[in-house]
Design an enzyme around this catalytic site. Structure first.
Site, short mmCIF file in Angstrom:
data_model
loop_
_atom_site.label_atom_id
_atom_site.label_comp_id
_atom_site.label_asym_id
_atom_site.label_seq_id
_atom_site.Cartn_x
_atom_site.Cartn_y
_atom_site.Cartn_z
N ASN A 1 25.74 26.65 23.10
CA ASN A 1 25.42 28.07 23.15
C ASN A 1 26.11 28.71 24.34
O ASN A 1 26.88 28.04 25.05
CB ASN A 1 23.90 28.27 23.20
CG ASN A 1 23.27 27.54 24.37
OD1 ASN A 1 23.57 27.81 25.53
ND2 ASN A 1 22.40 26.58 24.07
N LYS B 1 37.10 11.86 14.18
CA LYS B 1 37.25 13.30 13.99
C LYS B 1 37.17 13.66 12.51
O LYS B 1 37.83 13.03 11.66
CB LYS B 1 38.59 13.77 14.56
CG LYS B 1 38.83 15.26 14.37
CD LYS B 1 40.21 15.67 14.87
CE LYS B 1 40.47 17.13 14.55
NZ LYS B 1 41.82 17.55 14.96
N LYS C 1 5.09 32.34 22.64
CA LYS C 1 5.61 31.10 23.23
C LYS C 1 4.76 30.67 24.42
O LYS C 1 4.50 29.47 24.62
CB LYS C 1 7.07 31.32 23.67
CG LYS C 1 7.79 30.07 24.14
CD LYS C 1 9.27 30.40 24.39
CE LYS C 1 10.04 29.17 24.83
NZ LYS C 1 11.48 29.46 25.05
N LYS D 1 2.89 27.00 23.89
CA LYS D 1 3.40 25.87 24.67
C LYS D 1 2.64 25.64 25.97
O LYS D 1 3.06 24.88 26.83
CB LYS D 1 4.90 26.05 24.91
CG LYS D 1 5.65 26.17 23.58
CD LYS D 1 7.13 26.03 23.69
CE LYS D 1 7.77 26.12 22.30
NZ LYS D 1 9.23 25.95 22.31
#
Length: 414
Positions: A209, A288, A341, A345
């Site tokens: 990311n 690959k 959240k 959590k």
């Protein structure tokens, strides 16, 4: 960062003295009141006027100079100093300070200082490695001096080895570590995560990311400067690791899970700023993966599976008194998703930011964060990532104090 702080720089006879001019300038830009003291040998390498121009203060060389205000100058400066750094420190000055010899303005002032003292040796490799110099440095360390190890490289004399004075930005870091913040986190163990993870697809490709790690690195740096014992578990980044922290490098979400959960029971505070991949390839090819020529669009199907949820695990296994803070990066319904959240959590606090807000998100020097707890929401507004980190830590410490007061003492926090 150093507004209201008085920093003394001692400069002795070394070609590295020119670097101290850059350090003095950097300290001045940080808001410090900078005073430079030079030995008589140092003035052969750099003119005192250089330091006077950079700091706005008279550069002191002569102990018996009558052209200053009526006070005992070396004692007056010593009383005001928050940090003194001797850089560059020659073998001669190191020996004199180690053995209590005070025969010029630099050494007499240093002798009168009760503040934190740092020394940066700079000399020929053979001189630095001489047992006499090494013994003198050990004496200074025993007296509480912070000895900054010289860099290794090509020296002005033509030799290669240890003896180079570190660059000004390195020396600035040492001063900031001592003087930027009060040590209100001394005695606390803090674990911070930062950066992205990389989930391998084959030996060439991976899924990741846009996280750069800047926010997590800023948090780790500020924790260290406030006196905490810091462990930074970081995914791959191009950033220089913060000094004065233990840095643990990982690549995958599985590696981060292992390193974080293994250290978690010993931590007082855990701040999860890393952008950990939620999914990874179900199969990792040993070779690959080649394009399938002739197929329309060369379409391939990639099967994914969930990675272990580190934050959820930490919330489920949080020990009494441990503080757990997470991050929520969203593109929509920021506060609602962050609150969900927080509860799901079992977090004590969550820092929510949105990619849709100017100045927030990945890669930049600023952030826009809302701190959310079970009781309140505090919007910090746009500020640098270090300022954001400092505000977050202020809130965490306040919540810990509140918890201590309501739960019956310091033992509930350890």
């Amino acid at each position: 960062m150093l507004k209201g702080k008085t920093i003394l720089l001692g400069v002795s006879g070394s070609i590295a003295a020119y670097k101290t001019a850059s350090l003095a300038s950097a300290l001045k830009k940080q808001g410090a009141d900078v005073h430079v003291l030079m030995t008589r040998n140092a003035v052969h390498f750099i003119n005192p006027i250089t330091f006077e121009s950079l700091t706005g203060n008279k550069c002191l060389v002569d102990t018996f100079d009558r052209n200053f205000e009526f006070n005992v100058e070396h004692v007056a400066l010593a009383k005001r100093a928050d940090v003194v750094m001797v850089a560059p420190a020659s073998a001669n000055v190191i020996g004199k300070i180690a053995h209590g010899i005070a025969d010029d303005m630099l050494t007499t002032t240093v002798m009168a200082c009760k503040c934190r003292k740092l020394i940066s040796p700079a000399m020929n490799t053979n001189m630095f490695e001489n047992p006499v110099v090494q013994d003198n440095l050990k004496i200074l360390a025993d007296y509480g001096w912070q000895v900054i190890r010289p860099a290794v490289g090509y020296l002005a004399c033509g030799d290669t080895g240890a003896g180079k004075m570190p660059e000004p930005e390195v020396l600035l870091d040492y001063i900031l570590q001592e003087a930027e913040y009060e040590k209100d986190m001394a005695g606390l163990s803090v674990l911070v995560t930062a950066g992205p993870t990389e989930e391998a697809l084959d030996p060439v490709r991976y899924i990741t990311n846009h996280s750069t790690g800047r926010m997590g690195y800023a948090i780790a740096r500020v924790c260290a400067r406030r006196g905490a014992e810091v462990t930074l578990v970081t995914g791959p980044t191009v950033l220089d690791p913060p000094r004065f922290t233990e840095v643990v490098r990982v690549k995958s979400a599985a590696e981060m899970f292992r390193e974080v959960t293994g250290r978690a029971p010993l931590q007082d505070i855990i701040i999860k700023a890393a952008a950990v991949a939620d999914y990874r390839p179900k199969q990792v090819s040993a070779e690959k993966i080649k394009k399938k020529e002739g197929e329309a669009g060369d379409l391939s199907v990639l099967e994914l599976e969930r990675t272990a949820d580190i934050l959820a695990y930490l919330g489920e296994h949080k020990r009494p008194g441990q503080f757990l803070c997470g991050f929520a990066m969203e593109t929509e319904n920021l506060l609602e998703n962050a609150r969900r959240k927080l509860q799901k959590k079992h977090l004590d606090m969550i820092a929510a930011n949105s990619l849709r807000i100017d100045g927030a998100g990945f890669g930049g020097d600023t952030n826009v964060v809302t701190l959310i707890t079970a009781e309140e929401e505090v919007s910090l507004g746009k500020m640098s990532k270090e300022e954001t980190a400092a505000k977050m830590l202020d809130k965490i410490l306040a919540l810990r104090r509140q918890h201590r007061d309501t739960e019956g003492g310091e033992n509930s926090l350890k």
